[in-house]
Design a protein around this motif. Structure first.
Motif, PDB file in Angstrom:
ATOM      1  N   PHE A 291     -17.888   2.681  -1.555  1.00  0.00           N
ATOM      2  CA  PHE A 291     -17.390   1.726  -1.826  1.00  0.00           C
ATOM      3  C   PHE A 291     -18.351   0.699  -2.317  1.00  0.00           C
ATOM      4  N   TRP A 292     -19.215   0.572  -1.652  1.00  0.00           N
ATOM      5  CA  TRP A 292     -20.281  -0.067  -2.120  1.00  0.00           C
ATOM      6  C   TRP A 292     -20.494   0.288  -3.451  1.00  0.00           C
ATOM      7  N   LEU A 293     -20.802   1.287  -4.073  1.00  0.00           N
ATOM      8  CA  LEU A 293     -20.394   1.685  -5.083  1.00  0.00           C
ATOM      9  C   LEU A 293     -19.559   1.350  -6.535  1.00  0.00           C
ATOM     10  N   ALA A 294     -18.313   1.331  -5.965  1.00  0.00           N
ATOM     11  CA  ALA A 294     -17.345   1.309  -6.540  1.00  0.00           C
ATOM     12  C   ALA A 294     -17.486  -0.333  -6.800  1.00  0.00           C
ATOM     13  N   GLU A 295     -18.146  -1.370  -5.804  1.00  0.00           N
ATOM     14  CA  GLU A 295     -18.151  -2.201  -6.200  1.00  0.00           C
ATOM     15  C   GLU A 295     -19.640  -3.584  -7.258  1.00  0.00           C
ATOM     16  N   VAL A 296     -20.530  -2.107  -7.427  1.00  0.00           N
ATOM     17  CA  VAL A 296     -20.961  -2.705  -7.937  1.00  0.00           C
ATOM     18  C   VAL A 296     -21.272  -2.248  -9.681  1.00  0.00           C
ATOM     19  N   ALA A 297     -20.359  -0.921  -9.527  1.00  0.00           N
ATOM     20  CA  ALA A 297     -19.129  -0.865 -11.228  1.00  0.00           C
ATOM     21  C   ALA A 297     -19.009  -1.980 -10.847  1.00  0.00           C
ATOM     22  N   LEU A 298     -17.678  -2.278 -11.068  1.00  0.00           N
ATOM     23  CA  LEU A 298     -16.509  -3.383 -11.131  1.00  0.00           C
ATOM     24  C   LEU A 298     -18.086  -4.623 -11.823  1.00  0.00           C
ATOM     25  N   ALA A 299     -19.179  -4.840 -10.637  1.00  0.00           N
ATOM     26  CA  ALA A 299     -19.457  -6.227 -11.144  1.00  0.00           C
ATOM     27  C   ALA A 299     -21.080  -6.137 -10.825  1.00  0.00           C
ATOM     28  N   GLY A 300     -21.509  -5.142 -11.421  1.00  0.00           N
ATOM     29  CA  GLY A 300     -23.077  -4.796 -10.583  1.00  0.00           C
ATOM     30  C   GLY A 300     -23.306  -5.286  -9.778  1.00  0.00           C
ATOM     31  N   PHE A 301     -25.032  -5.453  -9.754  1.00  0.00           N
ATOM     32  CA  PHE A 301     -25.349  -5.330  -8.074  1.00  0.00           C
ATOM     33  C   PHE A 301     -26.616  -6.979  -8.450  1.00  0.00           C
ATOM     34  N   GLU A 302     -25.959  -7.373  -7.504  1.00  0.00           N
ATOM     35  CA  GLU A 302     -27.169  -8.881  -6.380  1.00  0.00           C
ATOM     36  C   GLU A 302     -28.219  -8.690  -6.134  1.00  0.00           C
ATOM     37  N   ALA A 303     -29.489  -8.593  -5.760  1.00  0.00           N
ATOM     38  CA  ALA A 303     -29.967  -8.323  -4.826  1.00  0.00           C
ATOM     39  C   ALA A 303     -29.455  -9.603  -3.803  1.00  0.00           C
ATOM     40  N   PRO A 304     -29.543  -9.355  -2.395  1.00  0.00           N
ATOM     41  CA  PRO A 304     -29.293  -9.956  -1.715  1.00  0.00           C
ATOM     42  C   PRO A 304     -30.232 -11.806  -1.730  1.00  0.00           C
ATOM     43  N   SER A 305     -29.850 -12.899  -1.623  1.00  0.00           N
ATOM     44  CA  SER A 305     -31.359 -14.033  -1.385  1.00  0.00           C
ATOM     45  C   SER A 305     -31.348 -14.564   0.443  1.00  0.00           C
ATOM     46  N   VAL A 306     -32.346 -14.701   0.157  1.00  0.00           N
ATOM     47  CA  VAL A 306     -32.457 -15.489   1.524  1.00  0.00           C
ATOM     48  C   VAL A 306     -31.469 -15.341   2.280  1.00  0.00           C
ATOM     49  N   GLN A 307     -30.751 -16.013   2.525  1.00  0.00           N
ATOM     50  CA  GLN A 307     -29.756 -16.571   2.962  1.00  0.00           C
ATOM     51  C   GLN A 307     -29.023 -15.296   3.157  1.00  0.00           C
ATOM     52  N   GLY A 308     -28.276 -14.529   2.708  1.00  0.00           N
ATOM     53  CA  GLY A 308     -27.759 -13.495   2.550  1.00  0.00           C
ATOM     54  C   GLY A 308     -28.178 -12.591   3.630  1.00  0.00           C
ATOM     55  N   TYR A 309     -29.427 -12.140   3.775  1.00  0.00           N
ATOM     56  CA  TYR A 309     -30.493 -11.589   4.876  1.00  0.00           C
ATOM     57  C   TYR A 309     -29.678 -12.314   6.280  1.00  0.00           C
ATOM     58  N   LEU A 310     -29.856 -13.255   5.785  1.00  0.00           N
ATOM     59  CA  LEU A 310     -30.200 -14.360   7.462  1.00  0.00           C
ATOM     60  C   LEU A 310     -28.254 -13.504   7.718  1.00  0.00           C
ATOM     61  N   VAL A 311     -27.501 -14.335   6.732  1.00  0.00           N
ATOM     62  CA  VAL A 311     -25.848 -14.121   7.253  1.00  0.00           C
ATOM     63  C   VAL A 311     -25.765 -12.425   7.794  1.00  0.00           C
ATOM     64  N   ALA A 312     -26.737 -11.845   7.134  1.00  0.00           N
ATOM     65  CA  ALA A 312     -26.774 -10.071   7.728  1.00  0.00           C
ATOM     66  C   ALA A 312     -26.979  -9.638   8.908  1.00  0.00           C
ATOM     67  N   ALA A 313     -28.167 -11.167   9.596  1.00  0.00           N
ATOM     68  CA  ALA A 313     -29.013 -10.143  10.361  1.00  0.00           C
ATOM     69  C   ALA A 313     -27.627 -11.094  11.329  1.00  0.00           C
ATOM     70  N   TYR A 314     -27.657 -12.161  10.929  1.00  0.00           N
ATOM     71  CA  TYR A 314     -26.821 -12.815  12.185  1.00  0.00           C
ATOM     72  C   TYR A 314     -24.908 -12.529  12.624  1.00  0.00           C
ATOM     73  N   VAL A 315     -24.125 -11.410  12.318  1.00  0.00           N
ATOM     74  CA  VAL A 315     -23.780 -10.643  11.508  1.00  0.00           C
ATOM     75  C   VAL A 315     -23.267  -9.006  12.651  1.00  0.00           C
TER      76      VAL A 315
END
Length: 388
Positions: A291-315
């Motif tokens: 599913f992630w590969l499909a997301e990348v194929a459709l929208a490209g890949f953007e590396a998470p920001s610092v906030q993104g990593y913090l959100v991932a750590a929280y969840v």
């Protein structure tokens, strides 16, 4: 949310279950979380009584937490209690205070709706799902991987079923949850997630022929009325002209998906719950990749920001791990029926946090919908003589 009940959950892992778990619908969601460990670890299911399901959790994932907690919960409390000093005594007191454990659990699950909003432009939804389950799977495998290997002979013949359950309740629900957050508010997500126990009850009636009492049917109608209010912005007639908000629509699909997951847990393989959910977390990580590969194929890949990593750590840490252990400990202390009532706080916390932290508006139809959802769930949780 009031499971799951995942969970989550969803988790919703409310998913669970949570969960539960998050859901506590008699004869439907409530039974699923308990049945997740029924026979496999304790050999004592309770038929049609009030149970706590894996709703929920909204996020959903409570059922996983119940399994983890059964092996870790009491031991952790005992270990803390043996410590010295004020911090150790404080932790021991916290671990022996059911209402505080369960309020914090609901707070963490409600916070997942906020995390979904903070993930916007910070981390892509499917990459967040991969990171979440990869962390959870790593922790669980370190603790219970040996049990998965020991019961592999039970799991292997039913691997297709396990993959479908994990993909539906863990991967699919969380993917839709975070995708929905891109185009709707945390207040809406929290209230819609809070309706999941009723979706579980409806699924049990439609798919399994379970009977409900009149008062439970009234609860279903009230809850669905609240869902309609939220999803239509307080103007149901406008949907005919403008259509449903995409985010609200995705969240409703996520609720249905998690309900199917909760019901499917009833027929899970007869292996220890902690081993089963460890395997599910590993599968969720793997099934999120395409599913992630499909997301990348459709929208490209953007590396998470610092906030993104913090959100991932929280969840990964709070809704997916700590909340699971706290919920299970609460169940140990006061029982699943009473513990499940606290999960009704998830949409309340989600709304309060959204207003306080994100500045989201809380409109009249949010208040009316929350009243309908919570009141409807309270009625739907009442014991059903017809179902007995």
């Amino acid at each position: 949310m009031t499971e799951r009940s995942s969970p989550e959950g969803p988790a919703a892992g409310p998913p669970a279950g949570q969960g539960t778990g998050q859901g506590t619908v008699p004869g439907a969601g409530q039974r699923a979380g308990q049945e997740a460990d029924h026979g496999a670890e304790q050999g004592e299911g309770e038929g049609t009584g009030q149970k706590t399901d894996p709703m929920t959790s909204p996020d959903t994932d409570q059922s996983m937490g119940q399994s983890m907690g059964q092996s870790m919960g009491q031991g952790a409390g005992q270990g803390v209690g043996q410590g010295v000093g004020t911090p150790a005594r404080g932790l021991a007191a916290f671990y022996d205070t059911p209402w505080l454990l369960l309020v914090v659990t609901a707070l963490f699950w409600g916070g997942n709706a906020i995390a979904g909003q903070l993930a916007r432009d910070a981390i892509q939804p499917l990459f967040l799902v991969i990171m979440r389950w990869a962390v959870v799977a790593g922790v669980l495998w370190a603790l219970f991987g040996h049990e998965v290997r020991a019961h592999w002979h039970i799991a292997r013949p039913r691997m297709l079923q396990i993959v479908l359950i994990a993909t539906t309740g863990f991967t699919g629900f969380n993917a839709l949850f975070y995708m929905a957050s891109l185009s709707t508010t945390a207040v809406n997500v929290g209230i819609l997630q809070g309706s999941m126990p009723v979706f579980v009850l409806l699924g049990a009636v439609v798919l399994m022929g379970e009977r409900v009492a009149t008062v439970q049917a009234i609860g279903v109608v009230l809850t669905l009325g609240g869902v309609v209010l939220v999803a239509t912005g307080g103007d149901p007639a406008a949907v005919l002209a403008e259509g449903l908000n995409p985010g609200d629509g995705l969240m409703l699909i996520a609720c249905v998906m998690y309900s199917a997951y909760t019901l499917a847990l009833r027929a899970r393989p007869a292996m220890p719950g902690r081993a089963f959910f460890t395997l599910m977390a590993v599968i969720a990580t793997l099934t999120a990749v395409p599913f992630w590969l499909a997301e990348v194929a459709l929208a490209g890949f953007e590396a998470p920001s610092v906030q993104g990593y913090l959100v991932a750590a929280y969840v990964a840490i709070f809704p997916s791990c700590l909340a699971q252990l706290f919920f299970l400990r609460g169940v140990d202390l006061i029982g699943p029926a009473k513990a499940g009532v606290y999960i009704n706080l998830v949409p309340v916390f989600a709304a309060l946090l959204a207003v306080a932290l994100l500045g989201e508006p809380f409109r009249w139809y949010h208040a009316a919908a929350m009243g309908l959802v919570l009141g409807g769930i309270w009625l739907a949780q009442r014991p059903s003589r017809a179902a007995g």
